[in-house]
Design an enzyme around this catalytic site. Structure first.
Site, PDB file in Angstrom:
ATOM      1  N   LYS A  44       9.762  -4.258   5.799  1.00 44.24           N
ATOM      2  CA  LYS A  44       8.499  -4.895   5.645  1.00 44.24           C
ATOM      3  C   LYS A  44       7.344  -4.949   7.005  1.00 44.24           C
ATOM      4  CE  LYS A  44       7.830  -8.201   2.249  1.00 44.24           C
ATOM      5  NZ  LYS A  44       7.051  -7.642   1.971  1.00 44.24           N
ATOM      6  N   GLY A  80       4.150  -2.938   7.010  1.00 35.14           N
ATOM      7  CA  GLY A  80       2.795  -2.473   6.957  1.00 35.14           C
ATOM      8  C   GLY A  80       1.848  -3.325   7.281  1.00 35.14           C
ATOM      9  N   GLU A 123       5.849 -13.465   5.911  1.00 33.84           N
ATOM     10  CA  GLU A 123       6.493 -13.444   4.848  1.00 33.84           C
ATOM     11  C   GLU A 123       8.093 -13.604   4.705  1.00 33.84           C
ATOM     12  OE1 GLU A 123       3.677  -9.019   2.839  1.00 33.84           O
ATOM     13  OE2 GLU A 123       5.386  -9.014   5.051  1.00 33.84           O
ATOM     14  N   ASP A 146       6.820 -10.606  -3.823  1.00 30.45           N
ATOM     15  CA  ASP A 146       6.127  -9.590  -2.669  1.00 30.45           C
ATOM     16  C   ASP A 146       6.638  -8.014  -2.641  1.00 30.45           C
ATOM     17  OD1 ASP A 146       4.865  -8.260   0.056  1.00 30.45           O
ATOM     18  OD2 ASP A 146       6.323 -10.393   0.627  1.00 30.45           O
ATOM     19  N   LYS A 185       8.841   4.397  -3.132  1.00 33.96           N
ATOM     20  CA  LYS A 185       9.083   3.936  -1.952  1.00 33.96           C
ATOM     21  C   LYS A 185      10.704   3.359  -1.886  1.00 33.96           C
ATOM     22  CE  LYS A 185       5.293   2.152  -0.762  1.00 33.96           C
ATOM     23  NZ  LYS A 185       4.288   1.089  -1.142  1.00 33.96           N
ATOM     24  N   THR A 235       0.235  -4.047  -3.025  1.00 34.74           N
ATOM     25  CA  THR A 235       1.059  -3.910  -4.694  1.00 34.74           C
ATOM     26  C   THR A 235       0.791  -5.563  -4.688  1.00 34.74           C
ATOM     27  OG1 THR A 235       2.626  -2.422  -3.366  1.00 34.74           O
ATOM     28  CG2 THR A 235       3.393  -3.534  -5.600  1.00 34.74           C
TER      29      THR A 235
END
Length: 260
Positions: free
Chosen positions: A102, A104, A111, A89, A129, A36
């Site tokens: 987060k 993955g 991040e 993000d 999600k 994404t």
């Protein structure tokens, strides 16, 4: 072409395109990692080329940095930026309180550092999600390679007393070898099914020797942009307590799709 995209990719694209509108010239912006976030970088590249947008981007991984440079974005380090106006993000899961899982994509450490060095964090995601309780997606932990099996055993021991449904842990692999992060660490994926108390779990996991950081992002996300496959986009602002919705049209000859 947009007509060739899957419904999920369409949802990711419209979320990214909407989020790109928050970036203004002169800003310093954290650029996330993952599928994404890659759409976001492409959308920002288009705004740089066609609208004259000028900003400095701080990538959260080497692959995001490479894509950003490829599409014409100015890339700097976090040390150069010092502080960011925003980070945009993706997320692997989010709940109604905008808590996230987060990692993955294997970049959770950078991040989280970049997101917490920002005035605000904007998360972009497709509607699939959203979950009632975090944990269906495996929770990533970045751990140092030294003694990783001991660290794994300590984690599994701690999970016995946590409010989770599962306790299986697996070392993330890249083919026949362990996956290596940009910081030269390993990742353990925790298959928990459901996390009853994400805040408590995050604090406990980070106390275990060998654990560098976990993929629970608690009280970090300020704004969530949710894309749908029909072009609808929902923006949730947790600070303002508002929810707005808009409709984005697909453009069949959009340059963003040339490499799909």
């Amino acid at each position: 072409m947009s007509g060739e995209l899957s419904p999920i990719d369409k949802a990711k694209f419209v979320a990214a395109k909407q989020a790109a509108e928050f970036v203004e010239s002169g800003m310093r912006v954290g650029l996330g990692t993952g599928s994404t976030a890659a759409w976001l970088v492409r959308c920002l590249g288009e705004k740089v080329r066609e609208d004259g947008l000028r900003f400095k981007g701080v990538p959260t991984s080497t692959r995001t940095a490479e894509l950003a440079r490829d599409v014409g974005l100015e890339v700097i380090s976090l040390d150069e930026a010092k502080w960011l106006d925003m980070t945009i993000d993706g997320a692997d899961e989010f709940d109604e309180d905008l808590n996230l899982i987060k990692g993955g994509g294997g970049a959770l450490l950078q991040e989280k550092i970049v997101a917490t060095a920002s005035d605000q964090m904007i998360v972009i995601a497709d509607a699939a999600k959203e979950v009632q309780a975090l944990g269906a997606f495996p929770l990533p932990l970045e751990i140092i390679p030294f003694g990783w099996q001991t660290t794994q055993a300590l984690i599994e021991e701690v999970l016995v007393s946590m409010d989770v449904m599962g306790r299986q842990t697996t070392l993330r692999m890249n083919g026949a070898r362990p996956y290596i992060t940009d910081e030269a660490n390993h990742i353990l994926d925790l298959h928990l099914s459901r996390i009853g108390n994400p805040r408590q779990l995050s604090m406990v996991l980070n106390q275990i020797p060998g654990v560098v950081e976990n993929g629970l992002f608690i009280d970090i996300c300020d704004k969530l942009v949710v894309g749908h496959s029909d072009g609808r986009v929902e923006v949730r602002d947790i600070n303002e307590g508002t929810i707005s919705e808009s409709q984005l049209a697909f453009v069949e000859d959009d340059n963003l799709f040339s490499d799909i």
